[in-house]
Design a protein around this motif. Sequence first.
Motif, short mmCIF file in Angstrom:
data_model
loop_
_atom_site.label_atom_id
_atom_site.label_comp_id
_atom_site.label_asym_id
_atom_site.label_seq_id
_atom_site.Cartn_x
_atom_site.Cartn_y
_atom_site.Cartn_z
N THR A 1 0.84 -1.21 0.00
CA THR A 1 0.00 0.00 0.00
C THR A 1 0.87 1.25 0.00
N PHE A 2 1.91 1.24 0.82
CA PHE A 2 2.84 2.38 0.87
C PHE A 2 3.47 2.63 -0.50
N LEU A 3 4.05 1.61 -1.10
CA LEU A 3 4.73 1.79 -2.39
C LEU A 3 3.77 2.26 -3.48
N ARG A 4 2.57 1.74 -3.42
CA ARG A 4 1.61 2.04 -4.48
C ARG A 4 1.12 3.49 -4.41
N ASN A 5 1.06 4.05 -3.23
CA ASN A 5 0.40 5.35 -3.03
C ASN A 5 1.32 6.49 -2.61
N ILE A 6 2.55 6.20 -2.18
CA ILE A 6 3.33 7.24 -1.51
C ILE A 6 3.71 8.38 -2.43
N TYR A 7 3.97 8.12 -3.69
CA TYR A 7 4.38 9.23 -4.57
C TYR A 7 3.26 10.25 -4.71
N THR A 8 2.03 9.78 -4.90
CA THR A 8 0.89 10.69 -5.03
C THR A 8 0.70 11.48 -3.74
N ARG A 9 0.81 10.81 -2.60
CA ARG A 9 0.66 11.48 -1.32
C ARG A 9 1.76 12.51 -1.10
N GLY B 1 6.65 10.28 7.81
CA GLY B 1 6.92 9.23 8.77
C GLY B 1 6.93 7.86 8.15
N GLN B 2 5.98 7.60 7.25
CA GLN B 2 5.93 6.30 6.60
C GLN B 2 7.13 6.09 5.67
N ALA B 3 7.59 7.15 5.03
CA ALA B 3 8.80 7.04 4.20
C ALA B 3 9.98 6.60 5.06
N GLY B 4 10.12 7.19 6.23
CA GLY B 4 11.20 6.78 7.12
C GLY B 4 11.04 5.36 7.62
N TYR B 5 9.80 4.92 7.77
CA TYR B 5 9.53 3.57 8.26
C TYR B 5 9.83 2.52 7.20
N HIS B 6 9.50 2.83 5.94
CA HIS B 6 9.58 1.83 4.87
C HIS B 6 10.77 1.99 3.93
N GLN B 7 11.62 3.01 4.14
CA GLN B 7 12.80 3.19 3.30
C GLN B 7 14.03 3.22 4.20
N ALA B 8 14.90 2.24 4.00
CA ALA B 8 16.03 2.06 4.92
C ALA B 8 17.08 3.14 4.79
#
Length: 340
Positions: A68-76, A106-113
């Motif tokens: 879900t994160f990968l699919r939507n994060i750029y638009t967000r 915050g989610q970018a920091g959580y899901h991107q190492a």
Amino acid sequence: MKAIFDDRQWRHDPKHFMANGVIKPCPEQPERIARLTDGAKAAGCDFVAPKDAGLGPIAALHSPEYVTFLRNIYTRWQRIDGAGDEVIPNVHPANRSDSYPKSAVGQAGYHQADTACPIGAGTWEAAYWSAQTAITGADMLAAGELAAYALCRPPGHHAFGDLAGGFCFFNNAGIAAERLRTSGMRAAILDVDVHHGNGTQGIFYDRDDVLTVSIHADPARFYPFFWGHADERGTGRGTGYNLNLPLERGTGDDAYLKTLDTALERVANFGADVVVVALGLDAYEGDPFQGLAITTPGFARIGAAIARLGIQTLFVQEGGYLCQELGQNLTSVLTGYEGA
């Protein structure tokens, strides 16, 4: 040997890369596709497009939260006032606990190492089709092909189940191995990239149904630093099913091939009937990352050694960055394999 690739993989075009505190152009450029395509064709490969197997094989290893994160994060991300053109984290949790931020930052920091996996407008589509490329390769082997080459770009072996990193978003080699396993085959993953396949290790670390083996530059002073040490053997049921073989910086052909013999012995003793080779060509002596010192003829010896296992083989492209010999090194591996 058949090769698999989808044109939508060109759409990931990262710009940002930070090394030693300096912002540089990203080494994982779309131009890699052209060089690798030429190299595969020179080895006699015929290209086919992947089939769309859907999200199921991807979600078998990657959490729905992460998908879900990968699919939507750029638009967000584009809704953030003053945001940059790419999703790049600037804060990371010291411990990835149960709490989960609502904000895109915050989610970018959580899901991107790290900062080496920027997400742009075309990243989701390219990563999706890169995974489908590996899945189609696995399906070819399950249907009886002896070997295939999956031109996966972006690469995958630094991607954990819910964490991108090091140019990687979906763990293509892991997805392929799981697909082969569920088809009834006994799969091992052999990672020959110059960097340790930390995401692959993380996904299978407590499992005994897929063997993971990685030969790489010693992470004591080389990316990914925190994983890839020789004492990491697996945990729980996975104890003894993970083998790391770190090498000194600058290791050349002969010492590398001796270490490869150890890796191949472990694959054989696992009873594998198929091996997924996470094919990094960045162990080359002229690669920009300068970790190991494999020559172009040395890659042919690597391919021939893998062939002597006598089992079905899926080559899944990982690293290997822009230098004059990139395509030639791929040709060398594949012809070495087929000529053994």
